[in-house]
Every structure is written in structure tokens, then in C-alpha cells.
Design an enzyme around this catalytic site. Structure first.
Site, PDB file in Angstrom:
ATOM      1  CB  CYS A   1      54.009  59.358  11.266  1.00 43.23           C
ATOM      2  SG  CYS A   1      54.809  60.651  12.167  1.00 43.23           S
TER       3      CYS A   1
ATOM      4  CD  GLU B   1      73.728  69.325  29.169  1.00 44.78           C
ATOM      5  OE1 GLU B   1      72.677  69.938  29.420  1.00 44.78           O
ATOM      6  OE2 GLU B   1      73.751  68.136  28.772  1.00 44.78           O
TER       7      GLU B   1
ATOM      8  CG  ASP C   1      64.959  73.410  30.309  1.00 45.38           C
ATOM      9  OD1 ASP C   1      64.012  72.605  30.298  1.00 45.38           O
ATOM     10  OD2 ASP C   1      65.350  74.005  29.285  1.00 45.38           O
TER      11      ASP C   1
ATOM     12  CB  CYS D   1      56.724  66.277   8.155  1.00 47.20           C
ATOM     13  SG  CYS D   1      56.260  66.588   9.858  1.00 47.20           S
TER      14      CYS D   1
ATOM     15  CD  GLN E   1      63.788  74.022  24.489  1.00 47.92           C
ATOM     16  OE1 GLN E   1      62.927  73.297  23.980  1.00 47.92           O
ATOM     17  NE2 GLN E   1      64.020  74.023  25.784  1.00 47.92           N
TER      18      GLN E   1
ATOM     19  CB  CYS F   1      59.605  69.302  27.906  1.00 43.46           C
ATOM     20  SG  CYS F   1      60.773  68.058  28.455  1.00 43.46           S
TER      21      CYS F   1
HETATM   22  N1  SAH Z   1      68.213  74.425  29.070  1.00 43.67           N
HETATM   23  C1  SAH Z   1      68.649  73.885  27.813  1.00 43.67           C
HETATM   24  C2  SAH Z   1      68.603  72.360  27.741  1.00 43.67           C
HETATM   25  C3  SAH Z   1      67.350  71.703  28.225  1.00 43.67           C
HETATM   26  S1  SAH Z   1      67.164  70.004  27.779  1.00 43.67           S
HETATM   27  C4  SAH Z   1      67.868  74.509  26.669  1.00 43.67           C
HETATM   28  O1  SAH Z   1      66.846  75.160  26.872  1.00 43.67           O
HETATM   29  O2  SAH Z   1      68.300  74.368  25.511  1.00 43.67           O
HETATM   30  C5  SAH Z   1      67.757  69.158  29.166  1.00 43.67           C
HETATM   31  C6  SAH Z   1      69.256  69.035  29.227  1.00 43.67           C
HETATM   32  O3  SAH Z   1      69.575  68.313  30.426  1.00 43.67           O
HETATM   33  C7  SAH Z   1      69.911  68.267  28.081  1.00 43.67           C
HETATM   34  O4  SAH Z   1      70.908  69.060  27.508  1.00 43.67           O
HETATM   35  C8  SAH Z   1      70.519  67.027  28.765  1.00 43.67           C
HETATM   36  O5  SAH Z   1      71.750  66.628  28.187  1.00 43.67           O
HETATM   37  C9  SAH Z   1      70.726  67.514  30.184  1.00 43.67           C
HETATM   38  N2  SAH Z   1      70.751  66.507  31.246  1.00 43.67           N
HETATM   39  C10 SAH Z   1      70.087  65.323  31.315  1.00 43.67           C
HETATM   40  N3  SAH Z   1      70.308  64.727  32.498  1.00 43.67           N
HETATM   41  C11 SAH Z   1      71.131  65.546  33.211  1.00 43.67           C
HETATM   42  C12 SAH Z   1      71.706  65.482  34.515  1.00 43.67           C
HETATM   43  N4  SAH Z   1      71.485  64.445  35.326  1.00 43.67           N
HETATM   44  N5  SAH Z   1      72.489  66.501  34.923  1.00 43.67           N
HETATM   45  C13 SAH Z   1      72.734  67.555  34.110  1.00 43.67           C
HETATM   46  N6  SAH Z   1      72.215  67.665  32.864  1.00 43.67           N
HETATM   47  C14 SAH Z   1      71.420  66.682  32.420  1.00 43.67           C
END
Ligand code: SAH
Length: 380
Positions: free
Chosen positions: A10, A261, A309, A87, A211, A336
Site C-alpha cells: 500500500c 489562501e 503553514d 486500515c 488536518q 509538514c
Molecule cells: N493552515 C491550514 C492549511 C494548511 S495546508 C490548516 O491548518 O488547516 C496548506 C494550505 O496552503 C492549503 O490550504 C493550500 O491550498 C494552500 N496553498 C498552497 N499554495 C499556496 C500559495 N502559494 N499561497 C497561498 N496558499 C497556498
């Protein structure tokens, strides 16, 4: 956890068979090796029970050699499907619903997509469960919007699993591994589910990021907000904000929050989430986080604290350059992927920041992935 029968085909879990305490110490060493040069690394926050933590479950539909319908996951690095019925890290209810859906697909004679012949209809199913609310979203991904027996199918599915609060049909007629297509049709319910994190309620649409491990997410967000040390006077930028979770949780301790975002659907969720929680000091815009930073600077807006993030690829030059120029007093970087985090920390420390705290959080037990929160403050 018993050793998984699907390991290693997997490819989802790399640490099957490794005792949990050992997984944690391995991740701790990994983060120390990559980030220990910047600041001391706090002991990783693990889970009490690391099983069945995933609130989001995906399965691909396929036909085996006897042309029986199977559901499972793509064999790592290939298009072959490994049948998986249960799973060890997935939510068990989601796994059970997938089995029901498979049974119904069979009894309703719905044609399953055959990738090699490019024929058939149903390709994937994606489930999300709000662990706090119990609400379940089912997203069926098919090549066309024509769903034979749609109403009977949904009625039967809901009769068997009353937890299902919404069903969405997503259309994806493109060849390739991307699961979701661009258009969706809500077949039942509101088209999103709600969940609760850190006492706030969040709406989550099918393509929005959320998340996958809510138990650990609360620890992650609490750490991030504690690191930000807000006093109520700050303008906070929540960059890469998804559905607005971190920024909205921070908003009660800040003067105002601006979220950026890229995914328009997630931004709509974020705006709705501010309303849902009666939060009036948070604004969200759709766009690239770096470009938004540059734009803010042009307008003379300067955040006091930046919460960021980004996805696995990390941030980029435009964003980091604008960040150094804006020089907020604190940057809280949630990552991450420790490799891209280390790369970006190098840029930020060369530009006048110092890493003060590093906190790893085990968001993904049994896999080699680790989440890390860092606090940086300006040395000037
Ligand atoms: N902070 C949020 C999301 C984190 S994941 C949480 O904890 O739930 C990362 C996010 O970045 C995703 O939603 C993705 O769509 C966004 N993303 C990816 N590239 C980006 C960019 N260039 N500018 C702004 N957002 C972006």
C-alpha cells in the site's frame, strides 16, 4: 497495532511493525538532525492511542482479474490497486461506509471505472468525518454527472449509515492520479460537514484542506498560538490559511487577523467560519500568499505576527523576501516537511531572525511524516 496485511504494497505507512515509542524517538532524532542547529528541539508530542486517527479516507474503485469490484489504494508509485477493506490508521466508520458503498455499487449495477479500458463510471470515494460532530461527508468521484438510481442509492446508503450528513458527486473525466475534478454536484445535504477544533466550529468543503488528525491538530494549533504570544494588540497574518482554522483560533487574542489562501473554496469556508463563530476581526482573501504579502506592504499594512503553514513544498522566495521586508516581530512557522522547513529557516535566519522554539508534533503515526512548529523572532 497488529502488523498490517497490506504492508508494504500500500505504501501509506512506512513504519508498520515499529513500536510506537520507537517511531517517536526516530522522528525526534530526524528533527534534531535537521533543525537542532537552529535551536533546541522540544520532545515530540505523541498520541496516547495512535490507531485510527485519520478523519479523511480515500478509496479507489477497480475491477480485479475476475472483474469483481474492489476498493483500495494505488500501489505505491503505480496505478495498480491494492485492495484494502480495513486500515489501521483510518477512521473505522469511514472504512465501514466504504464497504457499504461497494456493496451498493454492486447491487445497483453501477459501472466501475476501468482505467486500462477507460470505460465505466465510478472512480473514487472520499470520506471525511468530523470527529467532534459525528457528521460524515461522502464524495463520489465519477466520470459523468449521470447517476443511475441516484435517489434510491442515497436513500439506502443513508438508511444504513445515518451519520452521513452530506453526499457530493464530483466529476472527474481526466486520465491520471488526481482524485477530484473541477466540478461537483451536491446530491444530499449541504455539501460540507462541520467539525470542532479548539472550541470553534469549522465548515469544511470537499476540496478544502483540513488536518487529517484532529486529536493532534489541537495540540499543534495550541502550540502555534502559544508561540505567537498574542496580547490583543497585534495584526496577525495567517498565511496558507486553508479554511481559516489557525487564524480564527488566534483571533480572540489578536486585534485583527488577515488570512490568505490559494484555494477559493477554502477561502469561502474561512469566511463562513468567521461568521459561524461570530468573529468580526478576521478577513480572508484568495490568492498566492507571497503576492498577498507584497500587496500588503504596498498598501502600508505590516503584520506584527505571521503564522504560516505552507504545503510540503514549503514557502517560496517571493513570500520569504516580503516577510523579511515586513519584519514582523514574530513568525510562527508550521510545517509538514522538515526538509523544506530547514531550507526556509536558513533564509529567515540569514535575514535577521532567530529560531527560538522547535516543537515536533506526531500528526501521522505509522508514517515517516512529522509536523513541526517553530517560533522565530527578530534579532533587531
Ligand atoms: N493552515 C491550514 C492549511 C494548511 S495546508 C490548516 O491548518 O488547516 C496548506 C494550505 O496552503 C492549503 O490550504 C493550500 O491550498 C494552500 N496553498 C498552497 N499554495 C499556496 C500559495 N502559494 N499561497 C497561498 N496558499 C497556498
Amino acid at each position: 497495532m497488529d502488523r498490517c496485511p497490506h504492508f508494504p504494497a500500500c505504501g501509506g505507512c512506512q513504519l508498520q511493525g515499529v513500536p510506537y515509542a520507537q517511531q517517536l524517538s526516530g522522528k525526534q532524532r530526524h528533527i534534531e538532525a535537521l533543525l537542532g542547529g537552529f535551536a533546541p528541539v522540544a520532545p515530540i508530542l505523541g498520541m496516547k492511542d495512535p490507531r485510527h486517527y485519520r478523519n479523511k479516507v480515500h478509496a479507489v474503485f477497480a475491477l480485479d482479474q475476475q472483474r469483481h469490484i474492489v476498493t483500495g489504494t494505488y500501489r505505491f508509485g503505480s496505478h495498480a490497486v491494492v485492495p484494502v477493506d480495513a486500515c489501521g490508521i483510518n477512521d473505522e466508520l469511514c472504512d465501514a461506509i466504504i464497504l457499504t458503498i461497494r456493496r451498493l455499487v454492486q447491487s445497483f449495477h453501477l459501472p466501475v471505472y476501468d482505467e486500462s479500458r477507460r470505460s465505466g463510471w465510478l472512480r473514487h470515494v472520499l470520506l471525511r468525518r468530523g470527529f467532534a460532530t459525528g457528521q460524515v461527508m461522502v464524495v463520489l468521484v465519477a466520470v459523468s454527472p449521470h447517476f443511475r438510481g441516484q435517489n434510491d442509492f442515497i436513500r439506502e446508503l443513508r438508511r444504513l449509515h445515518g451519520e452521513i450528513s452530506t453526499v457530493v458527486l464530483n466529476i472527474n473525466d481526466r486520465f491520471g492520479p488526481v482524485v477530484l475534478g473541477k466540478t461537483s454536484k451536491v446530491l444530499y445535504g449541504s455539501g460540507y460537514i462541520e467539525d470542532t477544533l479548539c472550541s470553534l466550529r469549522f465548515r469544511i468543503s470537499p476540496s478544502s484542506f483540513y488536518q487529517v488528525n484532529p486529536v493532534q491538530t489541537e495540540k499543534l494549533y495550541r502550540t502555534a498560538i502559544e508561540f505567537a504570544a498574542l496580547t490583543g494588540r497585534e495584526t496577525v497574518l495567517d498565511a496558507y490559511c486553508g479554511i481559516g482554522t489557525i487564524g480564527l483560533i488566534a483571533s480572540t487574542k489578536a486585534k485583527q487577523v488577515i488570512g490568505v489562501e490559494l484555494n477559493g473554496e477554502a477561502v469561502k469556508d474561512a469566511i463562513a467560519n468567521a461568521k459561524l463563530n461570530g468573529i468580526k476581526n478576521a478577513w480572508f482573501t484568495a490568492g498566492d500568499a507571497g503576492e498577498a504579502m507584497v500587496h500588503m506592504a504596498r498598501e502600508g499594512q505590516r503584520p506584527d505576527v505571521v503564522l504560516m503553514d505552507p504545503p510540503r513544498a514549503g514557502s517560496d522566495e517571493t513570500f520569504l523576501r516580503a516577510l523579511l521586508k515586513a519584519a514582523p516581530k514574530a513568525v510562527v512557522y508550521v510545517s509538514c516537511c522538515a526538509e523544506t522547513l530547514a531550507r526556509d529557516l536558513k533564509t529567515l535566519t540569514a535575514g535577521g531572525y532567530r529560531v527560538r522554539q522547535v516543537q515536533p508534533v506526531d500528526m501521522f503515526p505509522f508514517t515517516e511524516h512529522v509536523e513541526t512548529v517553530c517560533l522565530l523572532t527578530h534579532t533587531g
